[in-house]
Scaffold this active site. Structure first.
Site, PDB file in Angstrom:
ATOM      1  N   ARG A  23       0.855  -1.190   0.000  1.00 30.11           N
ATOM      2  CA  ARG A  23       0.000   0.000   0.000  1.00 30.11           C
ATOM      3  C   ARG A  23       0.892   1.240   0.000  1.00 30.11           C
ATOM      4  NH1 ARG A  23      -4.237  -0.285   4.632  1.00 30.11           N
ATOM      5  NH2 ARG A  23      -5.161  -1.886   3.315  1.00 30.11           N
ATOM      6  N   ARG A  35      -2.585   6.326   9.781  1.00 30.19           N
ATOM      7  CA  ARG A  35      -2.552   5.868   8.381  1.00 30.19           C
ATOM      8  C   ARG A  35      -2.626   7.053   7.422  1.00 30.19           C
ATOM      9  NH1 ARG A  35      -4.398   0.546   7.875  1.00 30.19           N
ATOM     10  NH2 ARG A  35      -3.789  -0.674   9.689  1.00 30.19           N
ATOM     11  N   LYS A  79      -4.634   0.595  14.628  1.00 29.07           N
ATOM     12  CA  LYS A  79      -4.574   1.572  13.531  1.00 29.07           C
ATOM     13  C   LYS A  79      -5.334   2.850  13.887  1.00 29.07           C
ATOM     14  CE  LYS A  79      -6.830  -1.339  10.657  1.00 29.07           C
ATOM     15  NZ  LYS A  79      -7.686  -1.895   9.590  1.00 29.07           N
ATOM     16  N   LYS A 115      -6.937   6.603  12.102  1.00 28.01           N
ATOM     17  CA  LYS A 115      -7.272   7.199  10.800  1.00 28.01           C
ATOM     18  C   LYS A 115      -7.761   8.632  10.948  1.00 28.01           C
ATOM     19  CE  LYS A 115      -8.183   2.785   8.636  1.00 28.01           C
ATOM     20  NZ  LYS A 115      -9.136   1.937   7.892  1.00 28.01           N
ATOM     21  N   CYS A 152     -15.030  -3.438  -1.487  1.00 31.12           N
ATOM     22  CA  CYS A 152     -13.661  -3.688  -1.020  1.00 31.12           C
ATOM     23  C   CYS A 152     -13.023  -4.759  -1.889  1.00 31.12           C
ATOM     24  CB  CYS A 152     -13.687  -4.144   0.437  1.00 31.12           C
ATOM     25  SG  CYS A 152     -14.284  -5.826   0.631  1.00 31.12           S
ATOM     26  N   CYS A 154      -7.624 -10.898  -0.226  1.00 29.68           N
ATOM     27  CA  CYS A 154      -7.807 -10.565   1.189  1.00 29.68           C
ATOM     28  C   CYS A 154      -7.963 -11.821   2.039  1.00 29.68           C
ATOM     29  CB  CYS A 154      -9.027  -9.663   1.378  1.00 29.68           C
ATOM     30  SG  CYS A 154      -9.222  -9.278   3.124  1.00 29.68           S
ATOM     31  N   CYS A 186     -16.434  -9.022   4.206  1.00 28.19           N
ATOM     32  CA  CYS A 186     -16.485  -9.432   5.616  1.00 28.19           C
ATOM     33  C   CYS A 186     -16.905  -8.222   6.437  1.00 28.19           C
ATOM     34  CB  CYS A 186     -15.133  -9.992   6.066  1.00 28.19           C
ATOM     35  SG  CYS A 186     -13.954  -8.747   6.593  1.00 28.19           S
ATOM     36  N   CYS A 215     -14.240  -2.323   5.053  1.00 27.25           N
ATOM     37  CA  CYS A 215     -13.261  -1.531   4.298  1.00 27.25           C
ATOM     38  C   CYS A 215     -13.893  -0.620   3.241  1.00 27.25           C
ATOM     39  CB  CYS A 215     -12.230  -2.436   3.645  1.00 27.25           C
ATOM     40  SG  CYS A 215     -11.261  -3.362   4.858  1.00 27.25           S
TER      41      CYS A 215
END
Ligand code: SRM
Ligand code: SF4
Length: 571
Positions: free
Chosen positions: A74, A143, A207, A209, A428, A434, A473, A477
């Site tokens: 990424r 991020r 994480k 954001k 996503c 994934c 899932c 995302c």
């Protein structure tokens, strides 16, 4: 708090010597295409995930072969801005080292898939040669900072982008590990000398954001972020920002401890305080986030546990001054505005639709080649949107005819001549890369959309903008929990269907039906579209209608999420 109780990742971070672990040794081990488990966790901080091609798993298992390991990389792109030279470099990398596609993500970043271990370091170096990097694109740190993507439409957008970049730079980890491992930087012998002034050696619990937005468009979905800044503009100048805290999407099926949550607006800061506020909110999460139960470690849970008022109080203490009262603001939508726009300087911007954010060439649509040809002559830049789309930005009046010719020649200028439903979709990645996906998303949503388009056309809704999002899932995302119509993978070919999210991303959706087989979705939704077409009030949005008409319950934020998932709540 005893070390024993801490989540396993806390130990990995502590022992890692500022994110070094044994990554260098692992890369040198040619006996396997994989990395050891601890290093897989640390690699995330460097912007890469070990994956395997899940399509190939059954056959490889049958032949007793190891998984087909490769890495996703990424690339951090604060505010989503890339120069034509950078675009060309990304394009080249995707051919040389990845699977020939570039993925534009829901957080305005580039992703490459299918990079094998022996190419990992070289690919990182090529990315850095393009004056981009991957550090902190993933991992328990701040991020990629998002920002409303078109800074040329007003001076305020330019200012917001500068502020987003300043936050990004300020919160980038300081460890030299990245340079040592990937760029052959000089090794720092004593890590004692090395400090992470903001994060410390265990970084954040999870994480983090951050997003900066300029109303009236909420095209970066501020309510889904841990921390957000909503620009308050006077005379085309940002005088300050409303501060939002505690948004997040991730959940786990059946785990009441986890839930999506929309952010709360807690106060206002002056424009020149934005970096300080960002840092102090990060420090609050560093110090008060849950480091024992990783499923409960996101900032949204810290906010939920302490209440937004509790967080504001702590933040004011850390700042040494108080945030001011929230100022008025208004959002209109969270989608992209397609097609051409011209700014006061005479420069043009073309926003195109990129299905699933996947830039690739197919037999009948040479998108990647078209964009490469445009990059070769483009005198402005590229802007990745938070909706996986792309803006060819800041095209000079002189250059516009040449760009238009290429857009026409490659069929890209027709990209946004689609139904309102399709233009407002997000999916996503999900399968095959994934590791966490339970069902298809990027590969299935376009197919489902074709089916649903029959329905919406039959009911006269072709041009209605309805936000529709699918994830493989419950991690969220593609931010399905704030879509008007959301699908969350439950198992192979099965989805939870959610309705009632806010049109500008301000309200969570609620479960309409659980575990629906993919082939039954169209029949399930056809009557919903029919009643929306017949019974909606003037200007009423689809999500609002679903609530007013009782299709789903009025939403409340956060922790009651699973209450709506109980089977007895379903018809
Ligand atoms: Fe995500 C994990 C892809 C945006 C919540 N996400 C993953 C991983 C890395 C799977 C993994 O951990 O093994 C996925 C890699 C798939 C692949 O093959 O590429 C993945 N996430 C993506 C992207 C590429 C989706 C896309 O199709 O665009 C987005 C990359 C964004 C970026 O450039 O940084 C992406 N992920 C998001 C968002 C949206 C956002 O940030 O606005 C969310 C919801 C917001 C949030 O964070 O709450 C999101 N991703 C997650 C979660 C759930 C976290 C949680 O709170 O529980 C996971 C799982 C995890 O972290 O354990 C996850
Ligand atoms: Fe993977 Fe789930 Fe994120 Fe989709 S939502 S990319 S399936 S982690």
């Amino acid at each position: 708090m005893s070390e024993k109780k801490l989540a396993a990742n806390e130990g990995i971070k502590t022992r890692s010597n500022y994110l070094r672990g044994t990554i260098q040794e692992g890369l040198a081990d040619l006996s396997t295409g994989a990395m050891c488990e601890d290093d897989q966790q640390l690699l995330k901080f460097h912007g890469t995930y070990q994956q395997d091609d899940r399509d190939l798993r059954p056959n490889r298992r049958k032949h007793k072969l190891d998984k087909a390991y490769s890495f996703m990389i990424r690339v951090r792109v604060p505010g989503g801005v890339a120069s034509p030279a950078q675009w060309l470099q990304m394009d080249e990398i995707s051919t040389q080292f990845a699977n020939g596609t570039i993925k534009l993500t829901t957080r305005q970043a580039f992703q490459f898939h299918g990079v094998i271990k022996t190419n990992l370091k070289r690919t990182m170096q090529e990315i850095n040669q393009a004056a981009m990097d991957t550090i902190a694109a993933c991992g328990d740190v701040n991020r990629n900072v998002m920002c409303s993507p078109n800074p040329f439409l007003s001076a305020a957008h330019t200012q917001a982008m500068e502020d987003a970049r300043a936050i990004s730079a300020h919160l980038t980890p300081q460890t030299r590990a990245y340079h040592e491992i990937w760029l052959d930087g000089e090794k720092v012998e004593s890590s004692e000398e090395e400090v992470e002034p903001i994060y410390g050696k265990t970084y954040l619990p999870r994480k983090f954001k951050i997003t900066v937005v300029v109303p009236p468009s909420n095209d970066v979905d501020i309510y889904a972020d841990c921390l957000g800044f909503i620009a308050i503009v006077e005379d085309d100048k940002i005088i300050g920002y409303n501060v939002t805290v505690g948004g997040g999407m991730g959940a786990t099926h059946g785990n009441d401890l986890t839930f999506p949550r929309t952010a709360d607006v807690i106060g206002f800061c002056k424009a020149d305080q934005i970096v300080d506020v960002a840092e102090k909110v990060v420090l609050v999460q560093r110090d008060f986030g849950d480091r024992e139960v990783r499923a409960h470690a996101r900032f949204k849970y810290t906010v939920d546990d302490h209440g937004p008022e509790g967080i504001l109080k702590k933040l004011n203490e850390y700042l040494g001054y108080d945030l001011e009262p929230v100022r008025d603001f208004k959002f209109e939508d969270n989608g992209d505005r397609y097609g051409w726009a011209t700014d006061p300087s005479g420069n043009s911007h073309y926003t195109m639709f990129v299905e699933g954010g996947r830039v690739l060439d197919t037999a009948d649509y040479q998108l990647r080649t078209g964009l490469r040809e445009i990059a070769k002559i483009h005198d402005g830049d590229f802007r990745l949107t938070g909706n996986q789309n792309l803006i060819i930005a800041n095209i000079s009046a002189v250059n516009r005819p040449a760009v238009e010719k290429l857009l026409d020649g490659y069929g890209i200028s027709k990209s946004h001549l689609r139904s309102g439903l399709r233009l407002n979709n997000l999916a996503c990645v999900a399968l095959p890369t994934c590791a966490l996906s339970l069902a298809e998303a990027e590969r299935f949503l376009p197919v489902l959309l074709t089916e649903l388009e029959e329905s919406i056309e039959a009911h006269g809704l072709r041009h209605d903008a309805i936000t529709i999002r699918m994830t493989g899932c419950p991690n969220g995302c593609a931010r399905p929990y704030i879509a008007e119509l959301g699908f969350v993978g439950k198992g192979p070919g099965r989805y939870n269907v959610l309705l009632g999210g806010g049109f500008h991303g301000q309200r969570l959706s609620k479960l309409f039906r659980s575990d629906v087989p993919a082939e039954k979705i169209k029949d399930l939704l056809d009557p919903v579209f029919a009643s929306y077409a017949k019974e909606r009030e003037e200007g009423e949005r689809f999500g609002d209608f679903c609530i007013r008409s009782g299709l789903v319950a009025q939403t409340t934020n956060g922790a009651d999420f699973h209450a709506n998932l109980k089977p007895e709540a379903l018809a």
